[in-house]
Design an enzyme around this catalytic site. Structure first.
Site, PDB file in Angstrom:
ATOM      1  N   SER A  45      52.832  50.416  72.318  1.00 16.27           N
ATOM      2  CA  SER A  45      51.377  50.176  71.888  1.00 16.27           C
ATOM      3  C   SER A  45      51.192  51.050  70.396  1.00 16.27           C
ATOM      4  O   SER A  45      49.908  51.258  69.416  1.00 16.27           O
ATOM      5  CB  SER A  45      50.115  49.881  72.408  1.00 16.27           C
ATOM      6  OG  SER A  45      50.767  49.502  73.587  1.00 16.27           O
ATOM      7  N   SER A  46      52.460  50.839  69.537  1.00 16.94           N
ATOM      8  CA  SER A  46      51.568  51.324  68.231  1.00 16.94           C
ATOM      9  C   SER A  46      51.162  50.846  67.380  1.00 16.94           C
ATOM     10  O   SER A  46      50.170  50.833  66.774  1.00 16.94           O
ATOM     11  CB  SER A  46      53.287  52.144  67.638  1.00 16.94           C
ATOM     12  OG  SER A  46      54.160  50.933  67.328  1.00 16.94           O
ATOM     13  N   ASP A  52      46.789  45.946  75.450  1.00 16.88           N
ATOM     14  CA  ASP A  52      47.034  47.047  74.579  1.00 16.88           C
ATOM     15  C   ASP A  52      45.537  47.787  74.432  1.00 16.88           C
ATOM     16  O   ASP A  52      44.886  49.075  73.992  1.00 16.88           O
ATOM     17  CB  ASP A  52      47.801  47.117  73.361  1.00 16.88           C
ATOM     18  CG  ASP A  52      49.153  46.796  75.232  1.00 16.88           C
ATOM     19  OD1 ASP A  52      49.001  46.605  76.049  1.00 16.88           O
ATOM     20  OD2 ASP A  52      50.015  46.133  74.646  1.00 16.88           O
ATOM     21  N   GLU A 110      46.012  40.305  66.656  1.00 18.39           N
ATOM     22  CA  GLU A 110      47.800  40.351  66.508  1.00 18.39           C
ATOM     23  C   GLU A 110      48.115  38.689  67.210  1.00 18.39           C
ATOM     24  O   GLU A 110      48.837  37.891  66.741  1.00 18.39           O
ATOM     25  CB  GLU A 110      47.828  41.192  67.902  1.00 18.39           C
ATOM     26  CG  GLU A 110      48.850  41.846  67.489  1.00 18.39           C
ATOM     27  CD  GLU A 110      49.447  42.556  68.492  1.00 18.39           C
ATOM     28  OE1 GLU A 110      48.573  44.047  68.122  1.00 18.39           O
ATOM     29  OE2 GLU A 110      50.521  42.195  68.989  1.00 18.39           O
TER      30      GLU A 110
HETATM   31  C1  GLA Z   1      53.104  43.919  75.526  1.00 19.52           C
HETATM   32  C2  GLA Z   1      51.860  43.492  75.366  1.00 19.52           C
HETATM   33  C3  GLA Z   1      50.242  43.357  76.349  1.00 19.52           C
HETATM   34  C4  GLA Z   1      51.580  43.567  77.869  1.00 19.52           C
HETATM   35  C5  GLA Z   1      52.758  43.636  77.900  1.00 19.52           C
HETATM   36  C6  GLA Z   1      53.225  43.236  78.885  1.00 19.52           C
HETATM   37  O1  GLA Z   1      52.666  44.887  75.455  1.00 19.52           O
HETATM   38  O2  GLA Z   1      50.861  43.530  73.988  1.00 19.52           O
HETATM   39  O3  GLA Z   1      49.417  42.417  76.114  1.00 19.52           O
HETATM   40  O4  GLA Z   1      51.517  41.598  78.038  1.00 19.52           O
HETATM   41  O5  GLA Z   1      53.287  43.189  77.054  1.00 19.52           O
HETATM   42  O6  GLA Z   1      52.337  43.650  80.456  1.00 19.52           O
END
Ligand code: GLA
Length: 368
Positions: A107-108, A153, A141
């Site tokens: 999650s950058s 995230d 996003e």
């Molecule tokens: C990505 C998305 C999240 C989630 C994951 C899978 O990280 O940003 O919202 O859906 O995939 O769990």
């Protein structure tokens, strides 16, 4: 000049459940993105990325801003979404430095969004409830960048707490903070691969879940998301459901149950049970949801054969990126050496291995 920090995350369990109104169990990481901000008189943002060594300029009164597949889509998207929601932003110069590995499923992008949002909000003298801020960052996003991500995230990047995992109900946005015992470490293994189909496959999975909901809603009352369906109901109304869609639904429904069990296991300190659930989650993502890949499967298999490993699974969206491992603190070195050696032997890729702790969510960094 003020500085704001927002962390990346690792998800312990609950994958591809957030956009199905389900449950997730992530922790914030001690990898962050930092945004330094100072006000400008004109209604412009001058955004410099240290990672990309590039500056871009955004006119806040321009109604036609759009994404262009560039690093700046994320901070720009946040500004656009805040403006569209009626928050009037003051111009600013921003300097962004990210230390969350990019494109590794940690999650950058959420870290950039949340750090930028906190900086812009404070710089403009605004007050926004953090739940709303998480939703706005998600919207940056989904609506601006064009990836139909869920809320996990951005939420954990704002609400994470040191030494805690966070069990989030993605429908109500209520959450419980659960203690991570002192005698285990979260170890993240980066496969160093990212397969090209990741974002189109992600949107395709969402569409398949929606198709499942549409079918099931004909038979089960009050179904608006897979969250509302039990495994018994899925089995009962399986007829007429495409086999792929059926397996996608089965993953989501069983994964939601696993997250709740895992939360209970963590609360009662039952790491063995927690680890078993991680293993089951990985198999379900591999076989039913089909978002794993050879490298992730290999990394998990290697880890599961090291002493002191409670559980291992892929984490994040899939198709490459990282695995998360729950490992006894006495076995960390052994884990690092064995996994790196075996993975490299099999793939010729040298994995990055991060020994992590759960960290606090976004905050202003005071510089005294
Ligand atoms: C990505 C998305 C999240 C989630 C994951 C899978 O990280 O940003 O919202 O859906 O995939 O769990």
């Amino acid at each position: 000049m003020r500085t704001f920090r927002a962390p990346g995350r690792v998800n312990l369990i609950g994958e591809h459940t957030d956009y199905n109104d389900g449950f997730v169990l992530p922790a914030a990481l001690d990898f962050s993105t930092w945004v330094r901000i100072s006000p400008l008189d004109e209604r412009k943002l001058k955004i410099f990325s240290e990672n990309f060594e590039e500056e871009i300029e955004v006119d806040l009164d321009d109604q036609n801003l759009s994404a262009r597949g560039h690093w700046s889509d994320y901070p720009m998207g946040v500004a656009v979404v805040l403006e569209r929601a009626g928050y009037h932003l003051r111009g600013a110069r921003l300097q962004i430095r990210g230390e969350v590995p990019i494109g590794s499923g940690l999650s950058s992008s959420a870290a950039v969004e949340v750090a930028t949002a906190c900086a812009l909000v404070e710089n403009s003298g605004l007050k926004i409830d953090p739940r709303e801020l998480a939703l706005l960052c998600q919207r940056a996003e989904t609506e601006f960048v064009g990836a139909r991500v869920g809320i996990m995230d951005q939420f954990i990047s704002l609400f994470g707490q040191a030494q805690r995992a966070l069990l989030l109900d993605c429908r109500s946005l209520e959450f419980r903070l659960l203690p991570l015992p002192d005698n285990v470490r979260l170890i993240i293994c980066n496969t160093m691969v990212k397969h090209a189909l990741a974002s189109s496959a992600y949107n395709e999975r969402r569409a398949q879940c929606e198709a499942g909901v549409k079918h099931l809603a004909k038979f089960v009352p009050d179904v608006t998301a897979l969250r509302d369906v039990t495994i018994e109901q899925l089995e009962e109304h399986r007829n007429g459901l495409d086999d792929v869609v059926y397996r996608r639904c089965r993953h989501v429904i069983t994964e939601n149950a696993r997250v709740l069990w895992a939360g209970d296991a963590l609360e009662s300190g039952d790491l063995v049970r927690f680890g078993e659930l991680m293993g089951a989650s990985h198999r379900s993502l591999r076989d039913d949801y089909e978002v794993s890949c050879e490298e992730l499967d290999l990394m998990v298999e290697i880890a599961q054969n090291v002493d002191g490993v409670y559980g291992a699974r892929m984490t994040g969206g899939g198709f490459g990126g990282c695995t998360v491992n729950l490992v006894a603190d006495t076995q960390v070195e052994e884990f690092r050496v064995r996994v790196a050696m075996k993975y490299e032997e099999a793939t010729t890729l040298a994995p990055e291995i991060y020994i992590c702790v759960a960290a606090n969510g976004a905050e202003e960094v005071r510089q005294d």
